[in-house]
Design a protein around this motif. Structure first.
Motif, PDB file in Angstrom:
ATOM      1  N   GLN A 108       0.814  -1.219   0.000  1.00  0.00           N
ATOM      2  CA  GLN A 108       0.000   0.000   0.000  1.00  0.00           C
ATOM      3  C   GLN A 108       0.848   1.270   0.000  1.00  0.00           C
ATOM      4  N   TRP A 109       2.054   1.197   0.516  1.00  0.00           N
ATOM      5  CA  TRP A 109       2.920   2.384   0.549  1.00  0.00           C
ATOM      6  C   TRP A 109       3.152   2.924  -0.861  1.00  0.00           C
ATOM      7  N   GLY A 110       3.030   2.040  -1.857  1.00  0.00           N
ATOM      8  CA  GLY A 110       3.175   2.490  -3.235  1.00  0.00           C
ATOM      9  C   GLY A 110       2.099   3.483  -3.648  1.00  0.00           C
ATOM     10  N   ASP A 111       0.964   3.482  -2.932  1.00  0.00           N
ATOM     11  CA  ASP A 111      -0.126   4.399  -3.266  1.00  0.00           C
ATOM     12  C   ASP A 111       0.239   5.855  -2.996  1.00  0.00           C
ATOM     13  N   ILE A 112       1.214   6.083  -2.121  1.00  0.00           N
ATOM     14  CA  ILE A 112       1.661   7.461  -1.891  1.00  0.00           C
ATOM     15  C   ILE A 112       3.096   7.664  -2.396  1.00  0.00           C
ATOM     16  N   GLY A 113       3.519   6.732  -3.242  1.00  0.00           N
ATOM     17  CA  GLY A 113       4.740   6.982  -3.995  1.00  0.00           C
ATOM     18  C   GLY A 113       6.031   6.428  -3.449  1.00  0.00           C
ATOM     19  N   PHE A 114       5.967   5.461  -2.518  1.00  0.00           N
ATOM     20  CA  PHE A 114       7.193   4.803  -2.088  1.00  0.00           C
ATOM     21  C   PHE A 114       7.482   3.632  -3.026  1.00  0.00           C
ATOM     22  N   GLN A 115       8.750   3.201  -3.050  1.00  0.00           N
ATOM     23  CA  GLN A 115       9.156   2.200  -4.030  1.00  0.00           C
ATOM     24  C   GLN A 115       8.849   0.763  -3.617  1.00  0.00           C
ATOM     25  N   GLY A 116       8.970   0.480  -2.333  1.00  0.00           N
ATOM     26  CA  GLY A 116       8.802  -0.897  -1.884  1.00  0.00           C
ATOM     27  C   GLY A 116       7.762  -1.042  -0.800  1.00  0.00           C
ATOM     28  N   ASP A 117       7.770  -2.210  -0.176  1.00  0.00           N
ATOM     29  CA  ASP A 117       6.807  -2.500   0.887  1.00  0.00           C
ATOM     30  C   ASP A 117       7.145  -1.786   2.198  1.00  0.00           C
ATOM     31  N   ASP A 118       8.406  -1.386   2.360  1.00  0.00           N
ATOM     32  CA  ASP A 118       8.843  -0.708   3.582  1.00  0.00           C
ATOM     33  C   ASP A 118       9.523   0.606   3.209  1.00  0.00           C
ATOM     34  N   PRO A 119       8.887   1.747   3.478  1.00  0.00           N
ATOM     35  CA  PRO A 119       9.419   3.050   3.071  1.00  0.00           C
ATOM     36  C   PRO A 119      10.792   3.399   3.652  1.00  0.00           C
ATOM     37  N   LYS A 120      11.193   2.728   4.724  1.00  0.00           N
ATOM     38  CA  LYS A 120      12.442   3.125   5.385  1.00  0.00           C
ATOM     39  C   LYS A 120      13.627   3.091   4.425  1.00  0.00           C
ATOM     40  N   THR A 121      13.586   2.190   3.428  1.00  0.00           N
ATOM     41  CA  THR A 121      14.707   2.089   2.501  1.00  0.00           C
ATOM     42  C   THR A 121      14.798   3.307   1.577  1.00  0.00           C
ATOM     43  N   ASP A 122      13.702   4.020   1.411  1.00  0.00           N
ATOM     44  CA  ASP A 122      13.699   5.183   0.519  1.00  0.00           C
ATOM     45  C   ASP A 122      14.269   6.432   1.173  1.00  0.00           C
ATOM     46  N   PHE A 123      14.472   6.392   2.489  1.00  0.00           N
ATOM     47  CA  PHE A 123      14.974   7.566   3.198  1.00  0.00           C
ATOM     48  C   PHE A 123      16.499   7.562   3.341  1.00  0.00           C
ATOM     49  N   ARG A 124      17.163   6.601   2.727  1.00  0.00           N
ATOM     50  CA  ARG A 124      18.612   6.472   2.933  1.00  0.00           C
ATOM     51  C   ARG A 124      19.394   7.705   2.500  1.00  0.00           C
ATOM     52  N   GLY A 125      18.997   8.324   1.396  1.00  0.00           N
ATOM     53  CA  GLY A 125      19.757   9.468   0.905  1.00  0.00           C
ATOM     54  C   GLY A 125      19.604  10.725   1.741  1.00  0.00           C
ATOM     55  N   MET A 126      18.365  11.030   2.147  1.00  0.00           N
ATOM     56  CA  MET A 126      18.085  12.277   2.860  1.00  0.00           C
ATOM     57  C   MET A 126      17.720  12.056   4.323  1.00  0.00           C
ATOM     58  N   GLY A 127      17.753  10.820   4.783  1.00  0.00           N
ATOM     59  CA  GLY A 127      17.492  10.548   6.193  1.00  0.00           C
ATOM     60  C   GLY A 127      16.138  11.077   6.643  1.00  0.00           C
ATOM     61  N   MET A 128      16.068  11.477   7.901  1.00  0.00           N
ATOM     62  CA  MET A 128      14.815  11.966   8.472  1.00  0.00           C
ATOM     63  C   MET A 128      14.383  13.290   7.860  1.00  0.00           C
ATOM     64  N   LEU A 129      15.304  13.996   7.254  1.00  0.00           N
ATOM     65  CA  LEU A 129      14.954  15.267   6.613  1.00  0.00           C
ATOM     66  C   LEU A 129      13.891  15.046   5.541  1.00  0.00           C
ATOM     67  N   GLY A 130      14.042  13.970   4.770  1.00  0.00           N
ATOM     68  CA  GLY A 130      13.071  13.670   3.725  1.00  0.00           C
ATOM     69  C   GLY A 130      11.694  13.399   4.282  1.00  0.00           C
ATOM     70  N   LEU A 131      11.608  12.616   5.353  1.00  0.00           N
ATOM     71  CA  LEU A 131      10.321  12.290   5.957  1.00  0.00           C
ATOM     72  C   LEU A 131       9.696  13.525   6.605  1.00  0.00           C
ATOM     73  N   ILE A 132      10.485  14.294   7.323  1.00  0.00           N
ATOM     74  CA  ILE A 132       9.956  15.476   8.007  1.00  0.00           C
ATOM     75  C   ILE A 132       9.376  16.472   7.005  1.00  0.00           C
ATOM     76  N   ASN A 133      10.041  16.649   5.868  1.00  0.00           N
ATOM     77  CA  ASN A 133       9.512  17.551   4.849  1.00  0.00           C
ATOM     78  C   ASN A 133       8.176  17.052   4.302  1.00  0.00           C
ATOM     79  N   LEU A 134       8.089  15.758   4.033  1.00  0.00           N
ATOM     80  CA  LEU A 134       6.835  15.189   3.529  1.00  0.00           C
ATOM     81  C   LEU A 134       5.698  15.392   4.530  1.00  0.00           C
ATOM     82  N   VAL A 135       5.981  15.156   5.795  1.00  0.00           N
ATOM     83  CA  VAL A 135       4.959  15.314   6.830  1.00  0.00           C
ATOM     84  C   VAL A 135       4.596  16.783   7.005  1.00  0.00           C
ATOM     85  N   PHE A 136       5.582  17.657   6.974  1.00  0.00           N
ATOM     86  CA  PHE A 136       5.320  19.096   7.155  1.00  0.00           C
ATOM     87  C   PHE A 136       4.376  19.605   6.067  1.00  0.00           C
ATOM     88  N   PHE A 137       4.633  19.237   4.839  1.00  0.00           N
ATOM     89  CA  PHE A 137       3.770  19.646   3.725  1.00  0.00           C
ATOM     90  C   PHE A 137       2.359  19.112   3.921  1.00  0.00           C
TER      91      PHE A 137
END
Length: 298
Positions: A152-181
């Motif tokens: 289901q995570w693919g419905d909001i644009g993550f690549q796999g079943d576990d979004p944690k792997t997509d944050f490797r490049g930008m760390g928590m900064l990437g997640l915080i920006n997504l949540v802030f928006f």
């Protein structure tokens, strides 16, 4: 080559004597002329920053590295060094203080952003997990996750079943920006997500968002965002201001992507760079303000 030689001669010799001559003629130092001659914003602060950085005076150069808590003392030292009398120039102290808050604040902001970028998403960290689930709830309020690890995570644009792997490049900064928006511009974020799920012009919402976080980070690191922050924050820019800049990028990129109508997502890098160039062009305008111009809760 000639341009380099001229720059060297000007900065090493001519600039000093030109400043001396103007001071003799006007009775004011270069910083006074900058602070009184320009309105608050990027032009004034950029000129003040250049003046301080180019100075042969250690006190003036050191002001660029001064801690926020010591800025008042720093301004007082500069006024003493340049023989600025408060009675003759009552606005100088406050004007220079604002410039220094902006200049040193930009450096402090980069450190804060870098710390978040280096913070790795940790599935065992309850705060990290709660933030990720919050992102889902904000974007998909009527749909429940079947489990933490799901397609289901693919419905909001993550690549796999576990979004944690997509944050490797930008760390928590990437997640915080997504949540802030999603939290501060909920309607707009959901609108962008709906565009991202378009059958022909769609793209991976979360992955593109993380990519735009990298764009914002790179612009901050290079100093390109200084004019924006100098125009929009009359003081010290903080993480919230950076997150708001991300919101602008996320919203404007979506409009840009739809207007350009790429043939497929395979052309993402090409259009990403084209959008990057558009943003950098805006940032060359001394009056630039990259602000999300939609109604929001803020």
């Amino acid at each position: 080559m000639l341009g380099y030689i001229w720059t060297y001669i000007y900065t090493s010799v001519l600039r000093y004597w030109l400043k001396w001559f103007i001071r003799q003629a006007t009775g004011t130092c270069e910083l006074q002329r900058i602070c009184s001659g320009y309105k608050p914003g990027a032009v004034r602060t950029t000129k003040a920053e250049y003046s301080l950085r180019s100075s042969k005076n250690k006190v003036l150069r050191g002001a660029l590295e001064t801690n926020k808590d010591n800025l008042e003392q720093c301004v007082a030292q500069i006024m003493k060094e340049k023989n600025v009398k408060p009675q003759k120039d009552p606005l100088f102290k406050e004007s220079l203080h604002i410039c220094l808050l902006q200049i040193t604040g930009n450096s402090s902001l980069y450190i804060s952003v870098e710390d978040l970028r280096k913070e790795v998403f940790n599935s065992e960290n309850q705060g990290h997990e709660a933030m990720l689930l919050k992102l889902w709830d904000l974007l998909m309020p009527s749909v429940k996750l079947d489990s933490r690890i799901t397609k289901q995570w693919g419905d909001i644009g993550f690549q796999g079943d576990d979004p944690k792997t997509d944050f490797r490049g930008m760390g928590m900064l990437g997640l915080i920006n997504l949540v802030f928006f999603s939290e501060n511009y909920t309607e707009e974020a959901r609108q962008v997500l709906s565009h991202a799920n378009h059958p022909k012009l769609g793209y991976s919402y979360a992955i593109v968002g993380i990519n735009l976080t990298e764009m914002a980070y790179s612009l901050l690191k290079s100093g390109a965002l200084k004019p924006h922050f100098y125009n929009t924050v009359l003081g010290t820019p903080d993480l919230r201001h950076f997150h708001q800049l991300y919101c602008y990028l996320a919203y404007e990129f979506d409009k840009f992507w739809l207007a350009e109508e790429p043939e497929s997502i395979m052309e993402f890098n090409q259009y990403r760079e084209k959008f990057h160039d558009v943003v950098k062009t805006h940032l060359q305008d001394p009056d630039v303000t990259l602000t999300l111009t939609v109604c929001s809760k803020n």
